[in-house]
Design an enzyme around this catalytic site. Structure first.
Site, PDB file in Angstrom:
ATOM      1  N   LYS A  41       0.838  -1.198   0.000  1.00 59.62           N
ATOM      2  CA  LYS A  41       0.000   0.000   0.000  1.00 59.62           C
ATOM      3  C   LYS A  41       0.874   1.249   0.000  1.00 59.62           C
ATOM      4  CE  LYS A  41      -2.946  -2.778   2.922  1.00 59.62           C
ATOM      5  NZ  LYS A  41      -3.353  -3.017   4.322  1.00 59.62           N
ATOM      6  N   ASN A  52      -4.726  -7.960   6.575  1.00 56.89           N
ATOM      7  CA  ASN A  52      -5.608  -6.814   6.772  1.00 56.89           C
ATOM      8  C   ASN A  52      -5.713  -6.004   5.477  1.00 56.89           C
ATOM      9  OD1 ASN A  52      -6.882  -4.417   8.129  1.00 56.89           O
ATOM     10  ND2 ASN A  52      -4.916  -3.517   7.552  1.00 56.89           N
ATOM     11  N   GLU A  53      -6.938  -5.804   4.999  1.00 59.73           N
ATOM     12  CA  GLU A  53      -7.191  -4.971   3.817  1.00 59.73           C
ATOM     13  C   GLU A  53      -6.195  -5.290   2.698  1.00 59.73           C
ATOM     14  OE1 GLU A  53      -7.159  -0.956   5.232  1.00 59.73           O
ATOM     15  OE2 GLU A  53      -8.892  -1.257   6.525  1.00 59.73           O
ATOM     16  N   ILE A  54      -6.120  -6.590   2.380  1.00 63.96           N
ATOM     17  CA  ILE A  54      -5.112  -7.086   1.440  1.00 63.96           C
ATOM     18  C   ILE A  54      -5.472  -6.694   0.000  1.00 63.96           C
ATOM     19  CG2 ILE A  54      -4.127  -9.208   0.482  1.00 63.96           C
ATOM     20  CD1 ILE A  54      -3.079  -8.451   3.285  1.00 63.96           C
ATOM     21  N   GLN A  55      -4.507  -6.157  -0.732  1.00 69.45           N
ATOM     22  CA  GLN A  55      -4.736  -5.686  -2.093  1.00 69.45           C
ATOM     23  C   GLN A  55      -5.136  -6.823  -3.035  1.00 69.45           C
ATOM     24  OE1 GLN A  55      -4.916  -2.588  -1.393  1.00 69.45           O
ATOM     25  NE2 GLN A  55      -3.243  -1.571  -2.436  1.00 69.45           N
TER      26      GLN A  55
END
Length: 267
Positions: free
Chosen positions: A203, A240-243
């Protein structure tokens, strides 16, 4: 000590749990760094929350030179004190490697007797009882104290959350200090233990994606092996909030991580 319990080498689970009895399964990994084989005794003693001996097992162990061996022991507990959010009862497993009367190594492992179940019909069950998770996400730092893991600060954080009605936390976005997990065990806080904030796609320019391909297995293993005896932990989080969650590479990586976690903790 050339003959010793391997680092994070004790794994305790409770595959059968009820109010009348429980089975405690102990997997002990022993290293022999000597140049000769050793004939040993592996002695495990279970100490109850009130300090009394609740169970005992002794096994003969022969380990070749320069080798490791994992031994399984099962100990039956009668009328166990179950670990719960309201009454977080903790047992201790005392592991001793003995040669004759001489104790070569001794490790004490706190653990809890509890059962976990997740179903579409009833949700999360702890010891067969439905529990609603009233949780929040917390980071590793302690306000003005910074990211140093100061024992009392870790305990205080969990005490404040318990007083304000929380019964669960998610550790975002990396494994916590051992002191914080110890506090959750003692105070009765359910835990989602999280490994990564990024996989292969980052990110930001300096994210973990720079190291993921070379380090994911070693880092994931370290989290599960270090933390798997904590009764407070009810879920492992692999990201967590993996692309990559929206493409096929996410399916590939998620399966890879899930399989590794299940290999180390089948419970």
């Amino acid at each position: 000590q050339p003959v010793h319990v391997a680092p994070w080498g004790i794994f305790i689970s409770t595959p059968e749990v009820s109010n009348s009895k429980a089975t405690v399964k102990i997997l002990s990994t022993i290293n022999n760094n000597e140049t000769a084989h050793r004939n040993l005794h592996l002695v495990t003693t279970i100490v109850s929350p009130n300090g009394k001996i609740a169970g005992h097992s002794q096994s003969i162990l022969t380990i070749n030179a320069g080798a490791s061996k994992t031994k399984e022991q099962n100990i039956l507990l009668a009328a166990p004190d179950l670990w719960s959010v309201e009454i977080p009862s903790l047992y201790k497993a005392v592991t001793e490697i003995k040669e004759g009367d001489k104790v070569l190594d001794r490790v004490v492992t706190p653990f809890g007797v509890r059962s976990l179940s997740f179903t579409a019909q009833k949700g999360f069950l702890l010891n067969g009882k439905r529990v609603l998770l009233k949780g929040g996400c917390i980071h590793h730092d302690n306000g003005l104290l910074g990211a140093a893991a100061i024992d009392r600060a870790e305990v205080r954080k969990i005490e404040i959350m318990k007083k304000n009605g929380f019964n669960a936390i998610r550790l975002s976005h990396n494994p916590p200090s051992t002191q914080l997990l110890d506090a959750c065990d003692r105070l009765g806080m359910l835990v989602i233990d999280e490994a990564f904030d990024a996989w292969e796609k980052g990110k930001n320019s300096q994210d973990y994606h720079l190291y993921f391909k070379d380090w994911w297995k070693k880092d994931l293993d370290a989290m599960v092996l270090r933390d798997r005896n904590h009764p407070s932990i009810i879920l492992w989080s692999i990201g967590n909030e993996i692309q990559e969650r929206v493409d096929s590479s996410g399916l590939r990586i998620a399966k890879q991580l899930k399989d590794e976690v299940n290999k180390l903790d089948a419970s």
